[in-house]
Scaffold this motif. Sequence first.
Motif, PDB file in Angstrom:
ATOM      1  N   THR A  99       0.711  31.530  24.950  1.00 27.72           N
ATOM      2  CA  THR A  99       0.501  30.305  24.179  1.00 27.72           C
ATOM      3  C   THR A  99       0.367  29.122  25.123  1.00 27.72           C
ATOM      4  OG1 THR A  99       2.865  29.841  23.995  1.00 27.72           O
ATOM      5  CG2 THR A  99       1.864  31.209  22.266  1.00 27.72           C
ATOM      6  N   PHE A 100      -0.192  28.033  24.610  1.00 28.26           N
ATOM      7  CA  PHE A 100      -0.345  26.847  25.437  1.00 28.26           C
ATOM      8  C   PHE A 100       1.009  26.385  25.978  1.00 28.26           C
ATOM      9  CE2 PHE A 100      -0.337  22.291  26.148  1.00 28.26           C
ATOM     10  CZ  PHE A 100      -1.436  22.136  26.980  1.00 28.26           C
ATOM     11  N   ILE A 141      -3.625  30.266  24.305  1.00 24.68           N
ATOM     12  CA  ILE A 141      -4.346  29.278  25.112  1.00 24.68           C
ATOM     13  C   ILE A 141      -5.846  29.576  25.181  1.00 24.68           C
ATOM     14  CG2 ILE A 141      -3.950  30.489  27.305  1.00 24.68           C
ATOM     15  CD1 ILE A 141      -3.566  27.668  28.563  1.00 24.68           C
ATOM     16  N   PHE A 176      -4.887  23.947  31.385  1.00 22.86           N
ATOM     17  CA  PHE A 176      -5.998  24.861  31.103  1.00 22.86           C
ATOM     18  C   PHE A 176      -6.599  25.397  32.408  1.00 22.86           C
ATOM     19  CE2 PHE A 176      -6.155  22.750  26.863  1.00 22.86           C
ATOM     20  CZ  PHE A 176      -6.075  23.902  26.094  1.00 22.86           C
ATOM     21  N   GLY A 179      -4.459  27.970  33.567  1.00 19.54           N
ATOM     22  CA  GLY A 179      -4.686  29.149  32.741  1.00 19.54           C
ATOM     23  C   GLY A 179      -5.915  29.925  33.183  1.00 19.54           C
ATOM     24  N   CYS A 185      -7.093  32.126  30.256  1.00 19.29           N
ATOM     25  CA  CYS A 185      -8.165  31.540  29.439  1.00 19.29           C
ATOM     26  C   CYS A 185      -9.419  31.439  30.293  1.00 19.29           C
ATOM     27  CB  CYS A 185      -7.762  30.188  28.852  1.00 19.29           C
ATOM     28  SG  CYS A 185      -7.385  28.911  30.069  1.00 19.29           S
TER      29      CYS A 185
END
Length: 329
Positions: A99-100, A141, A176, A179, A185
């Motif tokens: 998850t974010f 994410i 991000f 990530g 992501c």
Amino acid sequence: MPLTETRLRALKPKDKPYKVADDRGLYIEVSPSGGKLWRFRYRIGTVEKKLSIGSYPEINIKDARQAAYEARVKVAAGGDPAMEKRKQKIRSEFLSAQTFEAVAREYIDEMMVQNGRADATIIKANFFLDQLTDAIGSRPIDEIEPFEVLAPLKRLEAKGKHETAKKTRSFASRVFRYGVATTRCKGDPTAMLRGALITPKAKHYAAILEPKDLGGLLRAIQDYTGNFITRYALLIAPHVFVRPGELRHADWKEIDLEEGVWRIPEGKMKARRPHAVPLSKQVVGYLKELAEMVGTEGYVFPSARASVRPMSENTLNAAFCVTTVMLAA
């Protein structure tokens, strides 16, 4: 004989777990504590396996039989319901860690805390995360769309917090990108939001630009009549060009009066690099005077209430305000 709701409610716990069959592999297991768990027994080749369906009465007899029927269909098609359930659980646990919020907290810990970023920087990062948590914190994410990030940023803008919105977007972008680097992501959706936010208007702090005015400030500091340690902090501040926090946390062991250098360790600097501050003759003189009165152990500018703590930020700011008022007068 198949189970009924009446029989199910009448089942009482015993000293050891026991089973009561329903039909075609479905049964209920009663634990010594009184819990009742639906299970489905089946075979894959010569191996007997069990599938946990859920507890009674949360799962009623009708739903348990439906689950058992679906499991039988999977077995007939060559599947393994228990293995599929285990894989789904592992997948859910994996996704919950992607998850974010989970990735953001990992980013803060791995890329900021472990790299020795300043405490204030860590606090700000957690603050920016708090602004995003309700909106996208629990979202995987890799599934977050630009509009999902934009929504909390626009709420900040609606409150007039344009700079906070800008910095929160920047923080989200760093998460991000982290990530992407860690394969959680494939891209940074905030890259598309740069033109969607209001550009904050720059606010310039008041500054003394004329030598005459600077002279007036120095005279006002000389006339300061508050605490003597605070007065020395005010006298030294214009000569060393450091942040107030760095000045307040100055330690005698960092200062070489013979060489005329104050060596601030990297842990106290915002950029996390050691910094050497040359000390003018005036500053060396002020420090020698101060040393005669308070000694050379611990903080150069200790708190008036406890010498083991540095002077508070409010103390120094209030003193600067007093000198500013004196200057204006």
